[in-house]
Design a protein around this motif. Sequence first.
Motif, PDB file in Angstrom:
ATOM      1  N   VAL A 227       0.854  -1.190   0.000  1.00  0.00           N
ATOM      2  CA  VAL A 227       0.000   0.000   0.000  1.00  0.00           C
ATOM      3  C   VAL A 227       0.887   1.237   0.000  1.00  0.00           C
ATOM      4  CG1 VAL A 227      -1.830   1.249   1.209  1.00  0.00           C
ATOM      5  CG2 VAL A 227      -1.777  -1.259   1.276  1.00  0.00           C
ATOM      6  N   GLY A 228       0.467   2.235  -0.730  1.00  0.00           N
ATOM      7  CA  GLY A 228       1.220   3.486  -0.751  1.00  0.00           C
ATOM      8  C   GLY A 228       0.603   4.456  -1.732  1.00  0.00           C
ATOM      9  N   PRO A 229       0.934   5.736  -1.610  1.00  0.00           N
ATOM     10  CA  PRO A 229       0.393   6.734  -2.535  1.00  0.00           C
ATOM     11  C   PRO A 229       0.951   6.551  -3.943  1.00  0.00           C
ATOM     12  CG  PRO A 229       2.045   7.719  -1.109  1.00  0.00           C
ATOM     13  CD  PRO A 229       1.816   6.336  -0.593  1.00  0.00           C
ATOM     14  N   THR A 230       0.342   7.222  -4.893  1.00  0.00           N
ATOM     15  CA  THR A 230       0.798   7.168  -6.277  1.00  0.00           C
ATOM     16  C   THR A 230       2.250   7.626  -6.381  1.00  0.00           C
ATOM     17  OG1 THR A 230      -1.439   7.621  -7.071  1.00  0.00           O
ATOM     18  CG2 THR A 230       0.376   8.029  -8.608  1.00  0.00           C
ATOM     19  N   GLY A 231       3.057   6.845  -7.113  1.00  0.00           N
ATOM     20  CA  GLY A 231       4.453   7.195  -7.298  1.00  0.00           C
ATOM     21  C   GLY A 231       5.364   6.763  -6.172  1.00  0.00           C
ATOM     22  N   SER A 232       4.849   5.939  -5.271  1.00  0.00           N
ATOM     23  CA  SER A 232       5.669   5.526  -4.129  1.00  0.00           C
ATOM     24  C   SER A 232       6.579   4.349  -4.452  1.00  0.00           C
ATOM     25  CB  SER A 232       4.768   5.159  -2.942  1.00  0.00           C
ATOM     26  OG  SER A 232       3.874   4.119  -3.299  1.00  0.00           O
ATOM     27  N   GLY A 233       6.388   3.693  -5.630  1.00  0.00           N
ATOM     28  CA  GLY A 233       7.268   2.594  -6.029  1.00  0.00           C
ATOM     29  C   GLY A 233       6.626   1.225  -5.973  1.00  0.00           C
TER      30      GLY A 233
END
Length: 619
Positions: free
Chosen positions: A376-382
């Motif tokens: 899970v992570g925001p857009t562009g986090s990899g």
Amino acid sequence: MRILGYAIREQPRIFTVAVAGSLVFGLVTIASAYVVGAIVGEVAAPAVTAGRVDVSLLALGAATLFGISVVKVVGIFGRRLGAGFMQYRLQASYRRRVTRRYLDLPLSWHQRHATGTLLSNANSDVEAAWYPIAPLPFAVGTVLMLLAAMGSLFVTDWVLALVGLTIFPALFALNVVYSRRMAPRQALAQQLRAEVSAIAHESFDGALVVKTMGREAPETERFAGRAGELRDALIGVGRLRGVFDPLLETLPSLGTLAILLVGAARLSQGAITVTELVSVAFLFTVLAFPVRAIGWVLAELPRSVAGWDRLVRVLEATGEMAYGRTELDRRGGAPATLTFDRVSYAYPTGDDDRPGQPVLHDVSFTVPAGRTVALVGPTGSGKSTIASLAVRLVDPSSGTVDLDGVDVRDLAADSLAGTVALVAQVPFVFDDTVRANISLDRSGIGDEDVWAALRLAEADGFVARLPEALDTMVGERGTSLSGGQRQRLTLARALAGRPRLLVLDDATSAVDPRVEAAILAALRDPGAGSGGGSGTGTSILVVAYRRATIALADEVVYVEHGRVVARGSHQALLADVPGYASLVTAYERAEAEREREKPYESDDAAATSPTAQRSEVTP
């Protein structure tokens, strides 16, 4: 000339046959000139003088000409058949090489090259590179024929031979000038062909965006502009050819005229006979066409070089992944363990693959055997980069990615492909049947395996309702299916191979949340599954957005700016990590809003409404 040398070394036997045919044609052509001279000097001229025709000599001359024609036909057949075989075999061979190279090169290389350009490499550039092969055997035979002709001219009369020594070098010089001036024009035309192909492919592939954004006119203008440049470049090629072609046609005719003028003077001096004069004049006449074959080769060399240079850039491109020889034990089908150990990664930039800014920094986590981990992570986090590393689409800049304790770089290609499967964000479906899309002609996958995979992907219901079930053609990129159906079809494709690790990169975003929950439950539990089917118990790494999906995971890995910020259960991260809580809440609100605006399509509606199938847009 090196390119022609490559062609000859690759197809020596066929080239030998073609040149032999050309040489037979050339020698017989020279012989025909002397036969015609003999008929005129020994049959026709005496007949005019005597007022009567020697029928036996005339019949002998006619039979000789007929026999020469038959042999000439055999030579033409061998030359053309050999040249055609050689050209098309080279084209087929290099299309396979280029395609194989495309598949060996990493995704980072493909991302820097337009699809239309790659299609042009495999099509028009291959054709251009080997275009001179068709006239090449004829040209080689013609060179040998010219040497033989010059020898016969010196035997006949040295003065007439000097005329030939003037005309033939002039032809070669004119062809060289023509080739040099044509080279840049052909290179430009070949480059513009690739650009036109790239624009067309991009416009067609993005037809949905073009139409919904009202960009038809600008896209048409963009294509028309580049097509106009290609038109102008080809007109430039045609103009140059229009200037040189008449000159190349005229020189042999001028040679014939010079032979007649000089020969008439030599005849009046008694230095040569009528038979010799007619033979030499006719020889120049019949040589005019074969000599053009040399011009054809030289004229096509610039285009060939332009196509070859573009092919070489593909064939010599570097960056392919080297695989090891380690084989993982798949007996028993036990789930695999995935481990990221201090992994960093930077996408390459430029044609020399220089590393750019890092997008991952010291990423470490584990997907235990048989467990589900949500990323899970925001857009562009990899997140997608991590998914690509897990299935070895790219290799880490530093650190290791291990499967069952083995570095993925040490695994054999077939072992890696048989252990891990990726279901990407954008589902890709081939223009083929449902069965073919799932099995991909892999050995050991029968209809029972296909239906089992469809059940696990919650896709068996809508497939059974299709007009021809597994034999239904789904259209290009699956246009006859809804977005959710395409996603489940690609999931079933991955499951049919019985992977021990499944990587889902937001692979169920177009699926009803209830169906998604059923799919993940079936994958987690070997005893679960729709309709009594069995699950896989496979290890799962899932890039997730929905709260319901995340909640099903045994562990959540939360990433920000390419770093693992927190790990733990969904509830623990929700309580302890404000950024995680804010992100998941935002996802939940967006999902609820999306559901209110456009409820998820049911399989019943999708299976019975082709219009609905084609109009659904993947969120």
